[in-house]
Design a protein around this motif. Structure first.
Motif, PDB file in Angstrom:
ATOM      1  N   LYS A 131      -2.266 -39.521 -62.890  1.00 18.17           N
ATOM      2  CA  LYS A 131      -2.832 -38.229 -63.263  1.00 18.17           C
ATOM      3  C   LYS A 131      -2.944 -37.287 -62.071  1.00 18.17           C
ATOM      4  CE  LYS A 131      -5.666 -40.077 -67.030  1.00 18.17           C
ATOM      5  NZ  LYS A 131      -7.040 -40.180 -67.577  1.00 18.17           N
ATOM      6  N   SER A 132      -2.597 -37.789 -60.871  1.00 20.32           N
ATOM      7  CA  SER A 132      -2.754 -36.996 -59.653  1.00 20.32           C
ATOM      8  C   SER A 132      -1.495 -36.199 -59.364  1.00 20.32           C
ATOM      9  CB  SER A 132      -3.079 -37.915 -58.472  1.00 20.32           C
ATOM     10  OG  SER A 132      -3.068 -37.191 -57.260  1.00 20.32           O
ATOM     11  N   ASN A 133      -1.677 -35.002 -58.840  1.00 20.25           N
ATOM     12  CA  ASN A 133      -0.547 -34.154 -58.451  1.00 20.25           C
ATOM     13  C   ASN A 133      -0.209 -34.312 -56.978  1.00 20.25           C
ATOM     14  OD1 ASN A 133      -0.385 -32.971 -61.059  1.00 20.25           O
ATOM     15  ND2 ASN A 133      -2.059 -31.559 -60.528  1.00 20.25           N
ATOM     16  N   GLU A 134      -0.956 -35.165 -56.256  1.00 21.75           N
ATOM     17  CA  GLU A 134      -0.776 -35.278 -54.819  1.00 21.75           C
ATOM     18  C   GLU A 134       0.267 -36.315 -54.440  1.00 21.75           C
ATOM     19  OE1 GLU A 134      -4.508 -36.107 -53.017  1.00 21.75           O
ATOM     20  OE2 GLU A 134      -5.633 -34.909 -54.453  1.00 21.75           O
ATOM     21  N   LEU A 135       0.684 -37.154 -55.380  1.00 26.30           N
ATOM     22  CA  LEU A 135       1.488 -38.327 -55.056  1.00 26.30           C
ATOM     23  C   LEU A 135       2.776 -37.981 -54.324  1.00 26.30           C
ATOM     24  CD1 LEU A 135       1.623 -41.393 -55.351  1.00 26.30           C
ATOM     25  CD2 LEU A 135       2.926 -41.043 -57.446  1.00 26.30           C
ATOM     26  N   ASP A 136       3.549 -37.029 -54.835  1.00 25.66           N
ATOM     27  CA  ASP A 136       4.857 -36.720 -54.266  1.00 25.66           C
ATOM     28  C   ASP A 136       4.751 -36.145 -52.865  1.00 25.66           C
ATOM     29  OD1 ASP A 136       6.018 -37.612 -56.582  1.00 25.66           O
ATOM     30  OD2 ASP A 136       6.080 -35.612 -57.504  1.00 25.66           O
ATOM     31  N   ALA A 137       3.614 -35.525 -52.556  1.00 27.82           N
ATOM     32  CA  ALA A 137       3.466 -34.879 -51.247  1.00 27.82           C
ATOM     33  C   ALA A 137       3.010 -35.835 -50.160  1.00 27.82           C
ATOM     34  CB  ALA A 137       2.479 -33.716 -51.359  1.00 27.82           C
ATOM     35  N   LEU A 138       2.670 -37.065 -50.527  1.00 27.17           N
ATOM     36  CA  LEU A 138       2.126 -38.023 -49.559  1.00 27.17           C
ATOM     37  C   LEU A 138       3.148 -39.066 -49.164  1.00 27.17           C
ATOM     38  CD1 LEU A 138      -1.371 -38.698 -51.192  1.00 27.17           C
ATOM     39  CD2 LEU A 138      -0.872 -37.182 -49.291  1.00 27.17           C
ATOM     40  N   GLY A 139       3.112 -39.456 -47.874  1.00 25.01           N
ATOM     41  CA  GLY A 139       3.920 -40.568 -47.411  1.00 25.01           C
ATOM     42  C   GLY A 139       3.243 -41.872 -47.758  1.00 25.01           C
ATOM     43  N   VAL A 140       3.906 -43.011 -47.441  1.00 21.75           N
ATOM     44  CA  VAL A 140       3.359 -44.321 -47.783  1.00 21.75           C
ATOM     45  C   VAL A 140       2.014 -44.551 -47.119  1.00 21.75           C
ATOM     46  CG1 VAL A 140       3.709 -46.797 -47.594  1.00 21.75           C
ATOM     47  CG2 VAL A 140       5.625 -45.319 -48.217  1.00 21.75           C
ATOM     48  N   THR A 141       1.924 -44.246 -45.813  1.00 20.54           N
ATOM     49  CA  THR A 141       0.677 -44.469 -45.078  1.00 20.54           C
ATOM     50  C   THR A 141      -0.442 -43.610 -45.646  1.00 20.54           C
ATOM     51  OG1 THR A 141       1.897 -44.993 -43.073  1.00 20.54           O
ATOM     52  CG2 THR A 141      -0.427 -44.446 -42.818  1.00 20.54           C
ATOM     53  N   GLU A 142      -0.144 -42.334 -45.884  1.00 23.56           N
ATOM     54  CA  GLU A 142      -1.152 -41.435 -46.433  1.00 23.56           C
ATOM     55  C   GLU A 142      -1.551 -41.863 -47.843  1.00 23.56           C
ATOM     56  OE1 GLU A 142       1.387 -38.069 -45.943  1.00 23.56           O
ATOM     57  OE2 GLU A 142       0.030 -37.166 -44.481  1.00 23.56           O
ATOM     58  N   LYS A 143      -0.551 -42.299 -48.612  1.00 20.13           N
ATOM     59  CA  LYS A 143      -0.809 -42.714 -49.994  1.00 20.13           C
ATOM     60  C   LYS A 143      -1.731 -43.924 -50.031  1.00 20.13           C
ATOM     61  CE  LYS A 143       2.686 -44.285 -52.450  1.00 20.13           C
ATOM     62  NZ  LYS A 143       3.918 -44.307 -53.262  1.00 20.13           N
ATOM     63  N   LYS A 144      -1.515 -44.866 -49.116  1.00 18.52           N
ATOM     64  CA  LYS A 144      -2.352 -46.062 -49.095  1.00 18.52           C
ATOM     65  C   LYS A 144      -3.786 -45.718 -48.738  1.00 18.52           C
ATOM     66  CE  LYS A 144      -2.596 -50.792 -47.387  1.00 18.52           C
ATOM     67  NZ  LYS A 144      -1.941 -51.853 -46.602  1.00 18.52           N
ATOM     68  N   GLY A 145      -3.948 -44.784 -47.794  1.00 15.74           N
ATOM     69  CA  GLY A 145      -5.301 -44.423 -47.389  1.00 15.74           C
ATOM     70  C   GLY A 145      -6.024 -43.587 -48.410  1.00 15.74           C
ATOM     71  N   ALA A 146      -5.274 -42.711 -49.112  1.00 13.82           N
ATOM     72  CA  ALA A 146      -5.924 -41.771 -50.016  1.00 13.82           C
ATOM     73  C   ALA A 146      -6.051 -42.293 -51.437  1.00 13.82           C
ATOM     74  CB  ALA A 146      -5.131 -40.454 -50.026  1.00 13.82           C
ATOM     75  N   LEU A 147      -5.023 -42.974 -51.937  1.00 10.95           N
ATOM     76  CA  LEU A 147      -4.999 -43.329 -53.356  1.00 10.95           C
ATOM     77  C   LEU A 147      -4.977 -44.827 -53.628  1.00 10.95           C
ATOM     78  CD1 LEU A 147      -2.378 -40.647 -54.480  1.00 10.95           C
ATOM     79  CD2 LEU A 147      -4.862 -40.495 -54.645  1.00 10.95           C
ATOM     80  N   PHE A 148      -4.604 -45.616 -52.625  1.00 11.10           N
ATOM     81  CA  PHE A 148      -4.471 -47.061 -52.827  1.00 11.10           C
ATOM     82  C   PHE A 148      -5.430 -47.819 -51.913  1.00 11.10           C
ATOM     83  CE2 PHE A 148      -0.701 -45.455 -54.712  1.00 11.10           C
ATOM     84  CZ  PHE A 148      -0.296 -46.373 -55.650  1.00 11.10           C
ATOM     85  N   ALA A 149      -6.677 -47.389 -51.882  1.00  9.45           N
ATOM     86  CA  ALA A 149      -7.683 -48.015 -51.018  1.00  9.45           C
ATOM     87  C   ALA A 149      -8.627 -48.853 -51.864  1.00  9.45           C
ATOM     88  CB  ALA A 149      -8.461 -46.945 -50.254  1.00  9.45           C
ATOM     89  N   PRO A 150      -8.480 -50.192 -51.861  1.00 12.27           N
ATOM     90  CA  PRO A 150      -9.370 -51.044 -52.667  1.00 12.27           C
ATOM     91  C   PRO A 150     -10.815 -50.921 -52.206  1.00 12.27           C
ATOM     92  CG  PRO A 150      -7.442 -52.265 -51.883  1.00 12.27           C
ATOM     93  CD  PRO A 150      -7.474 -50.977 -51.128  1.00 12.27           C
ATOM     94  N   ARG A 151     -11.729 -50.960 -53.163  1.00 17.55           N
ATOM     95  CA  ARG A 151     -13.154 -51.007 -52.857  1.00 17.55           C
ATOM     96  C   ARG A 151     -13.604 -52.466 -52.794  1.00 17.55           C
ATOM     97  NH1 ARG A 151     -15.726 -46.440 -54.906  1.00 17.55           N
ATOM     98  NH2 ARG A 151     -17.680 -47.418 -54.200  1.00 17.55           N
ATOM     99  N   LYS A 152     -14.823 -52.684 -52.420  1.00 14.27           N
ATOM    100  CA  LYS A 152     -15.334 -54.046 -52.283  1.00 14.27           C
ATOM    101  C   LYS A 152     -15.197 -54.832 -53.577  1.00 14.27           C
ATOM    102  CE  LYS A 152     -19.477 -56.616 -50.887  1.00 14.27           C
ATOM    103  NZ  LYS A 152     -20.886 -56.511 -50.434  1.00 14.27           N
TER     104      LYS A 152
END
Length: 395
Positions: A131-152
Motif C-alpha cells: 500500500k506504500s508509494n515509497e517502495l520504488d524510490a528506495l534502495g535495498v538498504t533503505e527499504k530494509k531500514g524503513a519498511l522491513f524492520a522487524p519489531r520485538k
C-alpha cells in the motif's frame, strides 16, 4: 525458482532462509485477530507448510537461501518449538558465550545479527508495503531500514545484539517510542509486563527498589503480584495520588475506618485490607499478618466454600479490587474490613455485638468467635461491611 509468475518485487533484493517447521496461524489468537484487522488473514490462513512460505517469497521477488545463512537477510521460522529454530537459538547462545570470553566465530556472529523472525512478519509486511508509494524510490538498504524492520514481537529468537538495537526505538515491553501503537501492540505489551515482572525486575535499570526484589525472591512465579499490593508498597503517597483514579476509593480510606474522603494531605489515610467471608466455616487461615507473605500462593491453597461461591459477598469481591482494596484469604491481624452478609450496611465490630447481625447465624457466630480470639491477643479495629455498601461506594 518461482513455481509461477513473479507478481511484485516487494521482497526484491532480499535473501530469505525459510526453516523447516510448523507453519500455521491457527492457535495464535492475537495474531489471528491482528491479521483479520489488517487485511492479510486470507493469505496467511492458506499457509500450511514451509513450501507455502517459500512460494510466497518467490512470487514477490525474494530470493530463497537454502544452505548458507551468510547470504540471507532474514531467517524465517514457523514455531518457537521447531527443531531448526531451536538449533539457531542454541547457536546464538553459543556465539554470545564466545563473545563474553573474547572469542569470535564469523558464522555464529551472523546468526546473532539475524535472529529468527516469525513467518507472519512476511505477510504483514507485504500487506503494509504493497500500500506504500515509497517502495520504488528506495534502495535495498533503505527499504530494509524503513519498511522491513522487524519489531520485538516479530521474532521467534532474538539475540542480545538485536535487543540492544531495538532498544533505540522500543521500550522493554515492545512499545514503540516514537510511533503510535495499535491495540494489538498494547495487548502484547501487557503480556510482556506480566512476564518481565518476574523474569527480570531490574531489566531497564534500578527504578524498582529493593522491596520489590525481596518480594520477588519469595514470590511464586506462576502467579501475578496484585496491582493493589504494588501500588501500596512501591509508591509514595504523592505518587499514588497521581496515578490512581477517582474510583480507587479504597486506596484512600480515612482513619475513622468508615469514611472515604476526597484525597487530601491527611496522614491518616490507609489502604483497605479486606477479608471476604466466603471460605469454609471455621477455616480462616493465618492469624499473624507476617505469616501471610505470598497472597497469590495462599489464595490457591484456600478453597472457597461451594455455597458461598455464588453468594452476594462473592459477587462484589471483584468490585472491591477495582476500587483499590487489598483482598486477602486470611483473616489476620492486619485486616481492616470484613466483607460479610450482615443486616446493616456497616458496623464497627466489637466483642458484644449480637450474632443476629449476621444473616447466616452459623457463619456469623463462627466469624465473630474468630474476631474475639484475635481481639483477646491484641485489640483489633475491624469494620464489617455488606455487599450493598460496597456497591454504594461505586456509585
Amino acid at each position: 525458482q518461482p513455481c509461477g509468475k513473479v507478481e511484485t518485487k516487494i521482497f526484491g533484493g532480499f535473501g530469505f532462509m525459510i526453516l523447516d517447521g510448523k507453519y500455521t496461524i491457527e492457535g495464535n489468537h492475537l495474531q489471528k485477530k491482528q491479521a483479520k484487522s489488517e487485511g492479510w488473514y486470507r493469505e496467511a490462513s492458506e499457509v500450511k507448510s514451509q513450501q507455502d512460505v517459500i512460494d510466497f517469497v518467490l512470487k514477490h521477488g525474494g530470493k530463497i537461501v537454502s544452505v548458507n545463512h551468510h547470504d540471507a537477510d532474514f531467517v524465517v521460522g514457523g514455531n518457537v518449538h521447531d527443531a531448526r529454530v531451536s538449533i539457531f537459538e542454541r547457536a546464538i547462545e553459543r556465539a554470545e558465550e564466545l563473545g563474553r570470553n573474547g572469542e569470535t566465530d564469523d558464522s555464529l556472529q551472523k546468526m546473532v545479527q539475524l535472529g529468527v523472525i516469525k513467518w507472519t512478519f512476511l505477510y504483514a509486511t507485504y500487506h503494509r508495503v504493497s500500500k506504500s508509494n515509497e517502495l520504488d524510490a528506495l534502495g535495498v538498504t533503505e527499504k530494509k531500514g524503513a519498511l522491513f524492520a522487524p519489531r520485538k514481537h516479530d521474532y521467534l529468537v532474538l539475540s542480545n545484539y538485536i535487543k540492544n538495537h531495538l532498544g533505540n526505538v522500543e521500550d522493554i515491553h515492545g512499545m514503540h517510542l516514537y510511533e503510535d501503537s495499535s491495540m494489538f501492540e498494547f495487548k502484547r505489551a501487557l503480556s510482556e509486563v506480566e512476564t518481565q515482572n518476574f523474569d527480570d525486575p531490574d531489566v531497564d535499570g534500578s527504578y524498582l527498589d529493593k522491596r520489590y526484589k525481596r518480594m520477588d525472591s519469595n514470590h511464586d512465579k506462576t502467579g501475578t503480584i496484585p496491582w493493589q499490593h504494588q501500588l501500596d508498597t512501591f509508591f509514595t503517597k504523592d505518587e499514588k495520588m497521581a496515578i490512581t483514579g477517582p474510583r480507587h476509593k479504597f486506596s484512600f480510606m480515612e482513619e475513622d475506618t468508615l469514611s472515604i474522603e476526597s484525597r487530601s494531605d491527611s496522614t491518616n489515610q490507609y489502604t483497605m485490607i479486606l477479608y471476604p467471608d466466603i471460605y469454609t466455616i471455621g477455616k480462616y487461615g493465618s492469624q499473624k499478618e507476617d505469616d501471610v507473605l505470598n497472597e497469590t500462593q495462599n489464595q490457591k491453597e484456600r478453597a472457597v466454600c461451594k455455597k458461598s461461591a455464588t453468594s452476594e459477598v462473592a459477587s462484589v469481591l471483584p468490585l472491591t479490587k477495582v476500587m483499590g482494596a487489598k483482598t486477602t484469604s486470611h483473616l489476620h491481624e492486619g485486616v481492616t474490613h470484613v466483607l460479610c452478609d450482615i443486616v446493616c450496611d456497616t458496623l464497627n465490630w466489637n466483642p458484644c455485638i449480637c450474632t443476629k447481625t449476621f444473616r447466616d447465624p452459623k457463619r456469623g457466630s463462627s466469624l465473630h468467635q474468630r474476631l474475639k480470639e484475635m481481639n483477646s491477643d491484641s485489640p483489633i479495629n475491624v469494620v464489617l461491611v455488606s455487599p450493598s455498601w460496597i456497591r454504594a461506594q461505586w456509585l
